[in-house]
Design an enzyme around this catalytic site. Structure first.
Site, PDB file in Angstrom:
ATOM      1  CG  ASN A   9      -1.791   1.209   1.335  1.00  6.86           C
ATOM      2  OD1 ASN A   9      -1.797   2.042   0.418  1.00  6.86           O
ATOM      3  ND2 ASN A   9      -2.525   1.331   2.430  1.00  6.86           N
ATOM      4  CE  LYS A  11      -0.358   3.148   4.740  1.00  6.53           C
ATOM      5  NZ  LYS A  11      -0.265   3.225   6.184  1.00  6.53           N
ATOM      6  CG  HIS A  98      -5.935   1.750   5.152  1.00  6.63           C
ATOM      7  ND1 HIS A  98      -5.495   2.703   6.041  1.00  6.63           N
ATOM      8  CD2 HIS A  98      -4.914   0.875   4.989  1.00  6.63           C
ATOM      9  CE1 HIS A  98      -4.246   2.418   6.387  1.00  6.63           C
ATOM     10  NE2 HIS A  98      -3.870   1.318   5.775  1.00  6.63           N
ATOM     11  CD  GLU A 100      -3.094   5.388   6.664  1.00  2.00           C
ATOM     12  OE1 GLU A 100      -3.054   5.472   5.431  1.00  2.00           O
ATOM     13  OE2 GLU A 100      -2.201   4.812   7.338  1.00  2.00           O
ATOM     14  CD  GLU A 170      -3.563  -2.623   7.069  1.00  2.00           C
ATOM     15  OE1 GLU A 170      -2.472  -2.863   6.529  1.00  2.00           O
ATOM     16  OE2 GLU A 170      -4.157  -1.555   6.931  1.00  2.00           O
ATOM     17  N   GLY A 176       2.419   2.057  10.809  1.00  5.38           N
ATOM     18  CA  GLY A 176       3.358   3.170  10.709  1.00  5.38           C
ATOM     19  C   GLY A 176       4.054   3.500  12.022  1.00  5.38           C
ATOM     20  CB  SER A 216       5.260  -2.127  11.811  1.00  2.83           C
ATOM     21  OG  SER A 216       4.822  -0.807  12.124  1.00  2.83           O
TER      22      SER A 216
HETATM   23  P1  13P Z   1       2.951   0.200   7.685  1.00  2.00           P
HETATM   24  O1  13P Z   1       3.439  -1.061   7.043  1.00  2.00           O
HETATM   25  O2  13P Z   1       3.696   1.423   7.244  1.00  2.00           O
HETATM   26  O3  13P Z   1       2.821   0.060   9.163  1.00  2.00           O
HETATM   27  O4  13P Z   1       1.444   0.435   7.121  1.00  2.00           O
HETATM   28  C1  13P Z   1       0.550  -0.604   7.151  1.00  2.00           C
HETATM   29  C2  13P Z   1      -0.623  -0.227   6.354  1.00  2.00           C
HETATM   30  O5  13P Z   1      -1.352   0.703   6.696  1.00  2.00           O
HETATM   31  C3  13P Z   1      -0.877  -0.976   5.122  1.00  2.00           C
HETATM   32  O6  13P Z   1      -2.146  -0.706   4.618  1.00  2.00           O
END
Ligand code: 13P
Length: 253
Positions: A9, A11, A98, A100, A170, A176, A216
């Protein structure tokens, strides 16, 4: 046997030329093939879907995916892209729900359910995300929260539709943050999610659905996570932005 899936992803990262370079590097790293029964999906910003798709070409192991789709079919929805539009552009996957999107853009369980339905109607595979924030994990109510997210978004689907869904667990506290769920924490939640599927759809269907872990994931922790029986790959954020790291994760599948 259900597929192992390693999805990146990206982002809202990379310029177009950086996106092309990253895609090309990943492709050449995969020239020798992926591990057996494994596919990889690059979920890129909307602007890069077609250029990346064109670079990838026709393979049966590397795909492009969107990061979101609209809760509407068409019309006056400035800034949105519908699942029908993605399907017409031959984009096979879309991330829906997601954390976010949930926390920053108001995607409620109800909105997510609609997006899932529209993606499936359009013929796109939704990668449905669920997961609890830190305070819920600390309160010990993570299973009931994830249960409510799963129930609200996908358990209304019929058996043939649910088989087309990919699930990504997740935990928000691991996204993150550098804090990864332990492989046992991931396994416990994945087994719990599969038990929810089992109750509604039976064993054969529950066993056929890929459940990815996200939060992560790195080349250094992927193997331990992917070895767990109910962890069928990963949804990778930060580490998917570096070809060597992402390729290292794919090799752990
Ligand atoms: P990270 O791998 O940066 O923690 O992000 C995970 C994520 O949100 C994947 O959709």
């Amino acid at each position: 046997m259900r597929k192992k899936i390693i999805a990146g992803n990206w982002k809202m990262n990379k310029t177009l030329s950086e996106a092309r370079a990253l895609c090309t590097e990943i492709q050449s790293g995969l020239a020798g093939g992926l591990p057996e029964n494994t596919i990889s999906i690059l979920c890129v910003p909307g602007l890069y879907l077609l250029p990346v798709k064109e670079l990838i070409g026709n393979t049966s192991s590397l795909f492009v995916g969107a990061q979101n789709s609209a809760a509407f079919t068409d019309g006056a929805f400035t800034g949105e892209t519908s699942a029908t539009q993605l399907a017409a552009a031959s984009i096979p996957y879309v991330i829906i729900g997601h954390s976010e999107r949930r926390s920053l853009f108001g995607d409620t369980d109800e909105v997510i359910k609609t997006k899932i339905d529209l993606a499936l109607e359009a013929g796109i595979t939704p990668i449905f995300c669920c997961g609890e924030p830190k305070e819920i994990r600390e309160a010990g109510t993570h299973e009931s929260l994830v249960k409510s997210q799963v129930e609200a978004a996908i358990l209304h689907l019929d058996a043939s539709s649910i088989k087309k869904v990919v699930i990504a667990y997740e935990p928000v506290w691991a996204i993150g943050t550098g804090l990864t769920a332990s492989s046992q924490q991931a396994q416990d939640m994945h087994a719990f999610i599969r038990s929810l599927l089992l109750k509604v759809y039976g064993k054969e269907t529950a066993d056929s659905i890929s459940i990815l872990y996200g939060g992560s994931v790195k080349a250094s922790n992927a193997k331990e996570l992917f070895e767990m029986p109910d962890v069928d790959g990963g949804l990778v954020g930060g580490a998917s932005l570096q070809a060597a790291e992402f390729l290292g994760i794919i090799q752990c599948a």
